[in-house]
Enzyme design. Structure first.
Site, mmCIF file in Angstrom:
data_model
loop_
_atom_site.group_PDB
_atom_site.id
_atom_site.type_symbol
_atom_site.label_atom_id
_atom_site.label_comp_id
_atom_site.label_asym_id
_atom_site.label_seq_id
_atom_site.Cartn_x
_atom_site.Cartn_y
_atom_site.Cartn_z
ATOM 1 C CB THR A 158 33.287 27.671 114.479
ATOM 2 O OG1 THR A 158 32.058 27.870 115.181
ATOM 3 C CG2 THR A 158 34.392 28.386 115.241
ATOM 4 C CE1 TYR A 201 26.212 22.645 119.334
ATOM 5 C CE2 TYR A 201 26.114 21.516 121.445
ATOM 6 C CZ TYR A 201 25.836 22.616 120.658
ATOM 7 O OH TYR A 201 25.203 23.695 121.207
ATOM 8 C CG ASP A 212 30.921 24.671 114.298
ATOM 9 O OD1 ASP A 212 30.372 24.636 113.188
ATOM 10 O OD2 ASP A 212 30.656 25.524 115.167
ATOM 11 N N GLY A 229 26.413 33.500 118.358
ATOM 12 C CA GLY A 229 27.182 34.347 119.255
ATOM 13 C C GLY A 229 27.005 35.826 119.024
ATOM 14 C CG ASP A 249 26.912 25.721 111.504
ATOM 15 O OD1 ASP A 249 27.994 25.295 111.939
ATOM 16 O OD2 ASP A 249 26.099 26.358 112.204
#
Ligand SMILES: *[C@@H]1O[C@H](CO)[C@@H](O)[C@H](O)[C@H]1NC(C)=O
Ligand SMILES: *[C@@H]1O[C@H](CO)[C@@H](O)[C@H](O)[C@H]1NC(C)=O
Ligand SMILES: *[C@@H]1O[C@H](CO)[C@@H](O)[C@H](O)[C@H]1NC(C)=O
Ligand SMILES: *[C@@H]1O[C@H](CO)[C@@H](O)[C@H](O)[C@H]1NC(C)=O
Ligand SMILES: *[C@@H]1O[C@H](CO)[C@@H](O)[C@H](O)[C@H]1NC(C)=O
Length: 473
Positions: free
Chosen positions: A299, A268, A296, A146, A103
């Site tokens: 995701t 990030y 990312d 999330g 990730d």
């Protein structure tokens, strides 16, 4: 943090549809490691000594035998038709291997511990009592994505991956994991973003290697496969590769175009989105920080601001905002091949229509992979996930801090939809490069300035209603 979207998905959906038994994979392989000195000063001294010798040998034209590997490759598995991508690492002494989501959108390493009962059914867990190198930092750890979270305590351990080893790596051993956050055989997650967003505040595994002297070149790179539009795809398919310390020229073609990160602090992996086209037409995009996107791997899809997502679908005839579980998404006619391109200041990179088309939800009506996302103040406006990354070779460069993209080679493209390929097994090669984590600040995690984005979890929650819809087809 991503909002808890009422969506749901496709991992569940597809794995149900394809419901084929998963080939048992070897997990929890033990191996003996060669004995190593564990105190930092001695190890640093050894590195210094080796560098001195290598430097002098090179200076005087000699050949220095390679004593440690300085590049490594970890083969990736594609889980549930592009829902997530995992690799394997090994923890402890003797080392035990675990599958972890790779990730680039977060910065903590954690795995489920053997005390985990809820949310860990059928998931291989880490047994700290079996490892002589385990040190409990006795500091609480928690991380929120999330649609789920993981909590436990921080520990320090020897962690190995792709031939690299870091002793005293701080990681979370989680005994509370939201159900659905992990899908067997995955036991945890390896965060590959920068330390400043680590909930643990620990130096990430990759950053120890990149900042030290472990890698030939200060880069990590991904090639990830597409099986989204392959009706014979199994739960687990060959996923591509993750390399550390080098880029593999077999996997891309042409030049790698590096774009420097626009931020002064590394958090990030951020690039600005400078242009978007849909079916050849440019749409207007924001500038400045509103254009920032996290690149990312963790995701699945691409999330962006409501107005720009609306502008994208405005270029697709008969598209419409989704309702109910699909709020925040858009639907469009499946027979439209949608080509969206993204650029970050240079080349315009096309996304295959096969990635834009997420799922047929009613006969002839498809859900698009771009969705509306409202991020918190500390997170970028856009999250550019695997929908895009399947279309490029992506390189995450430590110094100068930048992200690079290149076109995929025919070799890489031939892996897409290729159900015959072998799925990698969780093995770790013998360690030939070692590093010691720097002083990790393991002060407890009031999750730092920026909250890690959810990543893989988005996908795991798409609803049971989707399954109903699908079965009505
Ligand atoms: C580490 O210590 C904490 C607090 O002392 C404890 O709750 C936790 O179970 C320990 N973890 C392991 C894996 O031993
Ligand atoms: C590059 O990738 C190809 C294809 O996976 C592989 O055969 C080759 O060994 C890799 N090269 C290196 C140097 O790892
Ligand atoms: C999905 O695969 C089918 C069969 O190969 C192909 O006809 C179709 O064009 C593909 N869909 C997209 C959106 O690429
Ligand atoms: C942890 O926090 C305390 C108080 O803020 C500080 O004094 C200490 O130096 C910190 N420890 C580390 C390892 O940074
Ligand atoms: C954690 O956050 C709370 C509330 O923001 C604050 O009061 C507390 O001092 C913080 N603790 C640490 C260890 O940073």
């Amino acid at each position: 943090m991503l909002p808890s979207l009422p969506l749901t998905i496709i991992a569940l959906l597809l794995s149900d549809v394809f419901a084929s038994p998963t080939t048992p994979r070897p997990n929890g392989i033990s191996m003996n490691l060669r004995r190593r000195v564990r105190t930092r000063s001695v190890e640093d001294w050894g590195v210094w000594a080796q560098n001195q010798r290598a430097g002098l040998t090179a200076k005087y034209g000699g050949q220095f035998p390679s004593q440690r590997r300085s590049t490594g490759t970890n083969l990736i598995t594609n889980q549930d038709a592009d829902s997530s991508y995992f690799g394997s690492l090994a923890i402890g002494t003797p080392a035990v291997s675990f599958d972890v989501i790779l990730d680039t959108g977060s910065a903590d390493l954690w795995v489920a511990g053997s005390a985990c009962s809820v949310g860990c059914a059928q998931i291989p867990t880490f047994d700290s009592s079996a490892s002589s190198s385990f040190k409990n930092e006795s500091t609480a750890f928690s991380i929120t994505y999330g649609s789920g979270d993981a909590a436990g305590a921080l520990a320090s351990e020897t962690v190995q991956m792709a031939g690299f080893s870091v002793s005293n790596q701080v990681l979370g051993i989680c005994d509370q994991v939201s159900s659905g956050l992990l899908t067997s055989p995955v036991s945890g997650l390896l965060g590959l973003a920068w330390q400043s967003i680590a909930s643990s505040r620990a130096i990430p595994f990759w950053e120890t290697l990149a900042s030290g002297d472990s890698w030939d070149s200060p880069v990590m790179a991904f090639q990830i496969t597409r099986f989204l539009n392959e009706s014979n795809a199994q739960d687990l398919e060959a996923g591509g590769s993750f390399t550390m310390g080098f880029v593999n020229s077999t996997l891309y073609t042409g030049d790698i175009e590096y774009i420097d990160m626009p931020t002064s602090t590394n958090s990030y992996w951020i690039l600005p989105i400078t242009a978007i086209t849909v079916q050849g037409n440019s749409i207007s995009v924001s500038s400045g920080t509103d254009s920032y996107a996290a690149i990312d791997t963790g995701t699945t899809l691409i999330g962006g601001p409501a107005d720009e997502i609306a502008n994208i679908y405005a270029q697709i005839p008969d598209s419409a905002p989704g309702t109910g579980n699909y709020e925040g998404y858009y639907t469009y006619p499946c027979d439209t091949d949608v080509v969206v391109t993204l650029s970050f200041g240079g080349t315009s990179w096309p996304i295959s229509p096969a990635d834009f088309e997420l799922q047929e939800i009613q006969r002839g009506t498809c859900l698009g992979s771009f969705f509306v996302l409202t991020t918190g103040d500390s997170a970028p406006s856009w999250i550019v996930g695997d929908t895009f990354l399947k279309n490029v070779y992506s390189v995450f460069r430590y110094s100068p801090a930048s992200v690079g993209f290149a076109a995929l080679s025919t070799y890489s493209l031939s892996m897409n939809d290729n159900v015959g390929l072998e799925v990698p097994s969780a093995t770790i090669g013998s360690v030939s490069a070692a590093a010691t984590a720097g002083t990790a600040n393991t002060n407890n995690s009031n999750s730092s300035s920026a909250v890690p984005l959810r990543s893989f979890s988005l996908i795991f929650t798409i609803a049971t209603t989707s399954i109903v819809v699908l079965s009505n087809l």
